[in-house]
Design a protein around this motif. Structure first.
Motif, short mmCIF file in Angstrom:
data_model
loop_
_atom_site.label_atom_id
_atom_site.label_comp_id
_atom_site.label_asym_id
_atom_site.label_seq_id
_atom_site.Cartn_x
_atom_site.Cartn_y
_atom_site.Cartn_z
N UNK A 215 54.96 65.93 -80.35
CA UNK A 215 54.93 67.34 -80.76
C UNK A 215 55.91 67.61 -81.91
N UNK A 216 56.95 66.81 -82.01
CA UNK A 216 57.90 66.94 -83.12
C UNK A 216 57.50 65.98 -84.23
N UNK A 217 57.32 66.52 -85.42
CA UNK A 217 56.99 65.66 -86.56
C UNK A 217 58.16 64.75 -86.89
N UNK A 218 57.90 63.50 -87.26
CA UNK A 218 58.99 62.57 -87.59
C UNK A 218 59.93 63.13 -88.65
N UNK A 219 59.38 63.88 -89.60
CA UNK A 219 60.20 64.43 -90.68
C UNK A 219 61.05 65.62 -90.21
N UNK A 220 60.77 66.15 -89.02
CA UNK A 220 61.51 67.30 -88.51
C UNK A 220 62.64 66.92 -87.57
N UNK A 221 62.65 65.71 -87.10
CA UNK A 221 63.64 65.28 -86.10
C UNK A 221 65.01 65.11 -86.76
N UNK A 222 66.00 65.83 -86.22
CA UNK A 222 67.36 65.75 -86.75
C UNK A 222 68.14 64.59 -86.14
N UNK A 223 67.85 64.27 -84.87
CA UNK A 223 68.56 63.19 -84.20
C UNK A 223 67.54 62.36 -83.42
N UNK A 224 67.40 61.08 -83.75
CA UNK A 224 66.42 60.25 -83.03
C UNK A 224 66.86 59.96 -81.60
N UNK A 225 65.89 59.73 -80.75
CA UNK A 225 66.15 59.54 -79.33
C UNK A 225 66.99 58.34 -78.98
N UNK A 226 67.19 57.41 -79.90
CA UNK A 226 68.02 56.25 -79.63
C UNK A 226 69.44 56.65 -79.26
N UNK A 227 69.86 57.82 -79.73
CA UNK A 227 71.22 58.29 -79.45
C UNK A 227 71.33 59.09 -78.15
N UNK A 228 70.22 59.41 -77.51
CA UNK A 228 70.22 60.32 -76.36
C UNK A 228 69.71 59.58 -75.12
N UNK A 229 70.45 59.68 -74.04
CA UNK A 229 70.08 59.01 -72.79
C UNK A 229 69.51 59.96 -71.73
N UNK A 230 69.90 61.24 -71.81
CA UNK A 230 69.45 62.19 -70.78
C UNK A 230 69.11 63.54 -71.40
N UNK A 231 68.07 64.17 -70.86
CA UNK A 231 67.62 65.47 -71.33
C UNK A 231 67.57 66.45 -70.16
N UNK A 232 68.03 67.66 -70.38
CA UNK A 232 67.94 68.73 -69.38
C UNK A 232 67.23 69.92 -70.02
N UNK A 233 66.14 70.33 -69.43
CA UNK A 233 65.40 71.49 -69.94
C UNK A 233 66.01 72.76 -69.38
N UNK A 234 66.41 73.69 -70.25
CA UNK A 234 67.01 74.95 -69.82
C UNK A 234 65.94 75.92 -69.34
N UNK A 235 66.34 76.80 -68.44
CA UNK A 235 65.46 77.89 -68.05
C UNK A 235 65.47 78.93 -69.18
N UNK A 236 64.52 79.86 -69.13
CA UNK A 236 64.47 80.91 -70.15
C UNK A 236 65.76 81.72 -70.17
N UNK A 237 66.32 81.96 -68.99
CA UNK A 237 67.57 82.73 -68.90
C UNK A 237 68.73 81.96 -69.50
N UNK A 238 68.81 80.66 -69.21
CA UNK A 238 69.89 79.84 -69.76
C UNK A 238 69.77 79.72 -71.28
N UNK A 239 68.55 79.58 -71.77
CA UNK A 239 68.33 79.45 -73.20
C UNK A 239 68.70 80.72 -73.96
N UNK A 240 68.54 81.86 -73.30
CA UNK A 240 68.81 83.15 -73.95
C UNK A 240 70.28 83.55 -73.88
N UNK A 241 71.07 82.84 -73.09
CA UNK A 241 72.48 83.19 -72.91
C UNK A 241 73.30 82.69 -74.09
N UNK A 242 73.36 83.48 -75.14
CA UNK A 242 74.08 83.12 -76.36
C UNK A 242 75.05 84.23 -76.71
N UNK A 243 76.32 83.89 -76.70
CA UNK A 243 77.36 84.87 -76.96
C UNK A 243 77.80 84.84 -78.43
N UNK A 244 78.39 85.93 -78.87
CA UNK A 244 78.93 86.04 -80.21
C UNK A 244 80.44 86.24 -80.10
#
Length: 251
Positions: A215-244
């Protein structure tokens, strides 16, 4: 290849006391809040943190700091956090301050397998000459000071030797990620997150949107998966919790 974990608690379950951790984010932008909270809930302590800053009081790494869970910080900015100042000046916290660009390159170098590099940043200051207070004693004297660093001339200009940084773990936040660990960062969150992810031997990423591989185009990927070992999907509430940090509005 499926690197998705059930939740943040599972993703940080093996981070032990005394571990070194690179953490992404700048101020409160792109901070892996959910992973930090999970680490707080786990009770992990004595942490050696490498991050641009240590959050603010009650947010970001400030959550771990206020609980006395952080023993040492390597960073480039320490403003906006009164508890950080109190612990540092009171001798409770060891702090290695480094120029911001140097910190970024130290993380990148570590992730790229480069042990050290020369930079003109800091030449002629205590960064190169040594003597920066890393830890204060209770009486206000300097208990631990930074050592002098090697310097060398290149093309007639002095440079100081800086070492690459690698850590046991890295905690980062991304906008989108797939099950293979490929990450895409959005706007200001593309700050220290890619660099912190590179430096960690085990990198855990919380993502606002989890997509399938392809789903992610190769040209759009900022960090390849070789550097990442674990992924956690946030809930909608967690994703929206952004403070200033500082909200500015017109008079």
């Amino acid at each position: 290849m499926n690197k998705v974990r059930a939740d943040a608690a599972e993703a940080v379950a093996d981070i032990s006391d005394g571990a070194s951790i690179a953490v992404g984010g700048f101020g409160l932008s792109g901070v892996p809040e959910t992973l930090i909270r999970a680490l707080y809930d786990r009770g992990t302590t004595g942490l050696n943190v490498v991050s641009n800053n240590c959050g603010v009081d009650g947010r970001g790494l400030g959550v771990l700091l206020s609980a006395g869970r952080i023993a040492r910080v390597t960073g480039s900015y320490v403003g906006e956090n009164k508890e950080f100042a109190r612990q540092y000046l009171g001798g409770e916290l060891e702090v290695e301050l480094t120029p911001q660009g140097t910190l970024a390159e130290r993380l990148r170098a570590g992730g790229a397998g480069i042990p050290a590099f020369y930079t003109p940043a800091g030449v002629g200051t205590q960064v190169a000459n040594g003597g920066l207070p890393w830890r204060y004693a209770a009486d206000g004297t300097v208990a631990v000071a930074s050592p002098p660093k090697e310097t060398r001339d290149f093309a007639g200009r002095a440079h100081v030797l800086e070492h690459g940084i690698t850590t046991d773990f890295a905690l980062v936040r991304a906008w989108r990620g797939d099950r293979h660990g490929n990450l895409l960062f959005r706007r200001a969150a593309a700050n220290f997150n890619p660099l912190a992810a590179m430096a960690g031997r085990v990198t855990v990423a919380e993502v606002e949107e989890l997509v399938e591989p392809g789903a992610l185009g190769p040209e759009d990927i900022h960090l390849p998966g070789i550097y990442v070992q674990r992924i956690v999907a946030l809930t909608a509430e967690q994703a929206a919790d952004k403070q200033i940090e500082k909200r500015t509005v017109r008079a």
